[in-house]
Design a protein around this motif. Structure first.
Motif, short mmCIF file in Angstrom:
data_model
loop_
_atom_site.label_atom_id
_atom_site.label_comp_id
_atom_site.label_asym_id
_atom_site.label_seq_id
_atom_site.Cartn_x
_atom_site.Cartn_y
_atom_site.Cartn_z
N UNK A 175 0.83 -1.21 0.00
CA UNK A 175 0.00 0.00 0.00
C UNK A 175 0.86 1.26 0.00
N UNK A 176 1.95 1.24 0.76
CA UNK A 176 2.82 2.41 0.85
C UNK A 176 3.39 2.79 -0.51
N UNK A 177 3.78 1.79 -1.29
CA UNK A 177 4.41 2.05 -2.59
C UNK A 177 3.46 1.86 -3.76
N UNK A 228 5.69 -6.72 -3.58
CA UNK A 228 6.11 -6.34 -2.23
C UNK A 228 6.75 -7.52 -1.50
N UNK A 229 6.14 -8.70 -1.63
CA UNK A 229 6.68 -9.90 -0.99
C UNK A 229 8.08 -10.21 -1.50
N UNK A 249 13.85 1.87 -1.50
CA UNK A 249 14.39 2.24 -2.80
C UNK A 249 13.83 1.33 -3.89
N UNK A 250 13.81 0.04 -3.63
CA UNK A 250 13.28 -0.92 -4.62
C UNK A 250 11.80 -0.70 -4.84
N UNK A 251 11.05 -0.42 -3.80
CA UNK A 251 9.63 -0.15 -3.92
C UNK A 251 9.35 1.09 -4.75
N UNK A 252 10.16 2.12 -4.58
CA UNK A 252 9.99 3.33 -5.38
C UNK A 252 10.32 3.08 -6.85
N UNK A 253 11.31 2.24 -7.12
CA UNK A 253 11.67 1.94 -8.52
C UNK A 253 10.54 1.20 -9.22
#
Length: 60
Positions: free
Chosen positions: A28-30, A37-38, A53-57
């Motif tokens: 949800x955050x990203x 996410x998992x 960082x990975x979630x933002x990418x």
């Protein structure tokens, strides 16, 4: 008598920083899928800085 400093418990904020993210919260955050996410959480574990960082990418 023991000193007061030795009896202190680790602050809750520090304990949270060292723990890996929850999958649903991270997704949800990203704004990414729970599967993505998992995968990120499995790869980076408790390293929240790198996981973010990975979630933002992925979310771009």
């Amino acid at each position: 008598m023991t000193s007061e400093k030795t009896n202190k418990v680790q602050p809750p904020k520090a304990a949270v920083i060292e723990a890996p993210y929850e999958v649903i919260y991270f997704a949800k955050k990203h704004r990414i899928s729970q599967e993505d996410a998992r995968g990120i959480i499995e790869k980076y574990g408790a390293n929240r800085k790198e996981a973010d960082k990975a979630g933002r990418r992925i979310s771009v």
